[in-house]
Design a protein around this motif. Structure first.
Motif, PDB file in Angstrom:
ATOM      1  N   ALA A 238       0.658  -1.425   0.013  1.00 56.39           N
ATOM      2  CA  ALA A 238       0.043   0.286  -0.183  1.00 56.39           C
ATOM      3  C   ALA A 238       1.007   0.885  -0.036  1.00 56.39           C
ATOM      4  N   GLU A 239       2.022   1.260   0.264  1.00 58.48           N
ATOM      5  CA  GLU A 239       2.872   2.388   0.384  1.00 58.48           C
ATOM      6  C   GLU A 239       3.350   2.824  -0.667  1.00 58.48           C
ATOM      7  N   ARG A 240       3.831   1.169  -1.636  1.00 57.35           N
ATOM      8  CA  ARG A 240       4.209   1.842  -2.533  1.00 57.35           C
ATOM      9  C   ARG A 240       3.236   2.560  -3.703  1.00 57.35           C
ATOM     10  N   ALA A 241       1.876   2.142  -3.085  1.00 52.44           N
ATOM     11  CA  ALA A 241       0.920   2.647  -4.206  1.00 52.44           C
ATOM     12  C   ALA A 241       0.806   4.054  -3.571  1.00 52.44           C
ATOM     13  N   LEU A 242       1.151   4.250  -2.596  1.00 51.31           N
ATOM     14  CA  LEU A 242       0.796   5.947  -2.231  1.00 51.31           C
ATOM     15  C   LEU A 242       1.991   6.982  -2.487  1.00 51.31           C
TER      16      LEU A 242
ATOM     17  N   LEU B  94       1.641   7.766   5.235  1.00 46.08           N
ATOM     18  CA  LEU B  94       2.059   7.322   4.786  1.00 46.08           C
ATOM     19  C   LEU B  94       2.792   6.866   6.130  1.00 46.08           C
ATOM     20  N   GLU B  95       2.998   7.734   7.044  1.00 49.81           N
ATOM     21  CA  GLU B  95       3.550   7.289   7.812  1.00 49.81           C
ATOM     22  C   GLU B  95       2.773   6.635   8.655  1.00 49.81           C
ATOM     23  N   MET B  96       1.260   6.825   8.716  1.00 54.21           N
ATOM     24  CA  MET B  96       0.835   5.949  10.173  1.00 54.21           C
ATOM     25  C   MET B  96       0.766   4.819   9.594  1.00 54.21           C
ATOM     26  N   LEU B  97       0.761   4.639   8.153  1.00 56.29           N
ATOM     27  CA  LEU B  97       0.559   2.990   7.852  1.00 56.29           C
ATOM     28  C   LEU B  97       2.356   2.764   8.080  1.00 56.29           C
TER      29      LEU B  97
END
Lengths: 285, 285, 285, 285
Positions: free
Chosen positions: B143-147, B181-184
């Protein structure tokens, strides 16, 4: 939230948008100073570090910084002596200290430079939780030492081990006490991890979008002890996240709840052992 | 709980104490195989490691170990193919696999040597949570990569930054996405820490008081991947605590709840942005 | 817990069992007067009703009753004027009031007759929750009246109805406000039900097993307003359950949590409607 | 959500807005039939009542109604016999039953008249909770009868009464059992109140804003048993609130949690009494 009406204590801090002041009921509802006053030492530490940084990068003079520090130290002394007058009309701990400071030190108005109440309160809370975790770790360690001493003093004592409260196999009392010690040790580790998660400095995030002024976030972080094991400063990475993030609050509550479960299990054992039926221990007589 | 009646599947495993079997309702209430069957791969891995250790220290023969391993591999293949017959009368995942194995491999009766269902299920659960944390960390990374890709593709896009849903300062969309992204990232770190807390091998703790047999706990720990960053085996320290400890369950639930809060915040932003009033994004058309 | 050491305020109330007093830390931990002092009006009402009953059945004289009532009224006046000195060493609200009363009215020692702190605190709490529910019902009714007036004043106003925050069908604003009203109405009903569940008098249950004295529980219940819709007294039925039962506490918390969810939904609508993007409402300017 | 693509089972029900179908992952995430299939009997009862009403007011013919009823009865029989094929691609229980019905009874397409999935699922859930509460009340009553019989059979048995697990006063075992009975009685009352709160018919609320068709909501309410003690139909008052209201879910969860606490307390007593130290009871041998 960034525009504050100075010198009008009965006005709430977001006065700019409205033609009239807020209702009395609204002021009562939104004030937090009746409970956030315990943040005062951290709020003052944060303001001292912030003004030190402002002087360091040349945004205020060394003289202003010294005046601010002197004023803050005096206020802290007053608070610790129980002589500070808290005013719930001034909404929160930040406004109370700020008003008191500005009355004595005009330069204090410059404390707003490159800081918002948003990153200010985030800093206060992180300092608060780091401190709370440190205190708890020390208290837990002290309980562990007491358990070790009790185990040592009862090396040969055997008690029944139970499964479903049915006697299963005999065990050493010390073995049972060491089971408690393991639980407490995990609690201590958890509080250490929460403290580590809290250990990033929010200052510089502003209200939401940071600041364009040439501040030195690492200076402030270092001054407040937001540093890693090697002493390198740690600053939060995203200003929007920083002012919205409350993860550490929840983590602390979670660690405290689990710690509470463990203390409850220990207490339950002691209550059982103190009963006339079990008679394994007797509380001080 | 240590004495099991073999070959009488309709009897519960604590049959020794009672002259009659449990009521049908009690069996229904206490069975767990309808949901703990998902532990099967971990239960089988645990039994393979345990029997390998028993052979290693000479408590069973290499031939027995090989027969047990062959039988367990066959059962796992059946389970994965959806061809294994689960029987709720056999209470739990452990008994189901054990019964199936013993029918084919008589030596399987020796699997009880130096192991109880108490340390067995503790091991299964720790393997399960380590696995769940690993899967979640990889999904979050994805998910981070998608963001990151979305931020990269919209480098110059500006949106309003809000405080209390009132427009405050303009910010880059990327800045907002990086807040997510920070949250994740914190969620990912938390799952890594839960996995680390799970990473201690319970086997050898027995029902409550360990075992007097000359087992090699570190052998088993190594075989199951309960090792630290340097590959050194990690075994739990106190048998009473080990079989009672459920901290990792709660920690996982807590980390998952916080992760859920973050996903909910992201979803809330997207719902808002998709509204006719905001119109910042449009879902695929 | 039934034996109290009079005139030794630094001793905890269960002094009989131990040769030494409790540790300072234990006293700090177990004191509750710092927060249960808000029960004072209910505690005093309970003591007045109990002593009236004792006089009614002849266990104390009318003169003693009057002296006790006079003393309690004086203490309540002091408390309401903020002139009562609360002492955390005296553990709780009951002991604080009792000590103050006994100093002035020797007959107050007879208040212990046929009463324990266990049924005393159960009574205080039920009176407290009945009162809290009544206040909340009135406040909710007042909010409902405001909603009705707003709906009346905006009879023809149409707004979009949303599903998943996508515009669905136009609805009258009044229809939306009446949806809020339904939620609040259910909250009001729930608080009424909690009050009804609280409406049984615990006095007479003693510490756990009632009393052998010839008391008149219905007299006390009537004096405290523990009556049904037809004015018939309601007394709890089992003394062990009565002193252990905390259901009403949880019911109140549950009703309050659901009420909070509703207020949060209303607030969320208003926040959304106040945004620059929606602009449906504008808060007072 | 109101526009449904008939005969294209792989399309989600909100297909109108998008040019492509949803991702496979999205379908997996949003399907609920794997767990909401237990609503089937209530969904079918709701559809029967709704179509009866449609025929009653002349919106469909009696022939259509009979065909729909026949089809629904056949589906229910299939479901109860375990012969119905549930398809997770059809999202939820409503779509599964609807598809199966429409294949056999073309007139079933008219079931959408004056009904949305929003008021449909609200109805299903209220019927479900009314049923669950009725079952629980009967089970609790049965447990109460067992307690009464046990008390009756042990009229003269004395056991210690405890405060803080220290022996206080002797009490009759029956007195202790009656304390349990009081707890269960309150649970029973609470489930009755939850059932009463659920007892309002949502049908006619549509997706959010009701319907302009000349339906007879009281007819449907009566057909489904949404009636007060005097047999008068009860229909919900505000369509927006009705389709959003989930209070009864939370109330049921809350009542069930408190019931669980009581069962846990009873179980804890029995565990204690079964211990070698207490030996007050012995489970069947």
């Amino acid at each position: 939230m960034t525009h504050r009406i100075m010198g009008k204590p009965s006005q709430a801090t977001w006065g700019g948008r409205f033609s009239a002041g807020p209702a009395e009921l609204m002021l009562q509802f939104s004030e937090s100073v009746s409970f956030d006053r315990r943040l005062a030492p951290f709020d003052i530490a944060g303001s001292k570090a912030h003004s030190a940084m402002l002087a360091h990068v040349g945004l205020i003079t060394a003289k202003d910084r010294d005046a601010i520090h002197g004023g803050l130290d005096a206020i802290l002394a007053q608070i610790e002596a129980g002589k500070f007058t808290w005013d719930t009309k001034l909404e929160d701990v930040h406004m109370n200290i700020e008003q008191a400071l500005t009355k004595q030190v005009p330069a204090a108005a410059k404390l707003h430079t490159a800081r918002s109440r948003n990153d200010q309160v985030a800093t206060d809370m992180r300092l608060f939780f780091k401190h709370a975790c440190a205190v708890l770790q020390e208290k837990i360690r002290s309980a562990e030492r007491a358990l070790l001493a009790t185990a040592e003093a009862n090396r040969e004592t055997l008690i029944p081990g139970y499964t479903h409260l049915q006697r299963a196999q005999p065990v050493f009392l010390a073995h049972h006490l060491f089971a408690w010690l393991e639980m407490l040790d995990r609690d201590r580790l958890r509080f250490a991890e929460v403290a580590d998660h809290a250990n990033w400095c929010p200052l510089g995030s502003g209200a939401i979008a940071g600041t364009t002024l040439p501040i030195d976030r690492e200076f402030t972080a270092r001054a407040l002890g937001f540093v890693d094991a090697k002493g390198r400063p740690r600053v939060t990475q995203n200003s929007m996240d920083t002012v919205a993030d409350r993860d550490v609050f929840i983590e602390f509550a979670s660690a405290a709840a689990l710690f509470g479960v463990h203390l409850s299990r220990i207490a339950e054992d002691l209550i059982l052992w103190s009963s006339a039926e079990f008679k394994f221990v007797e509380l001080h007589r």
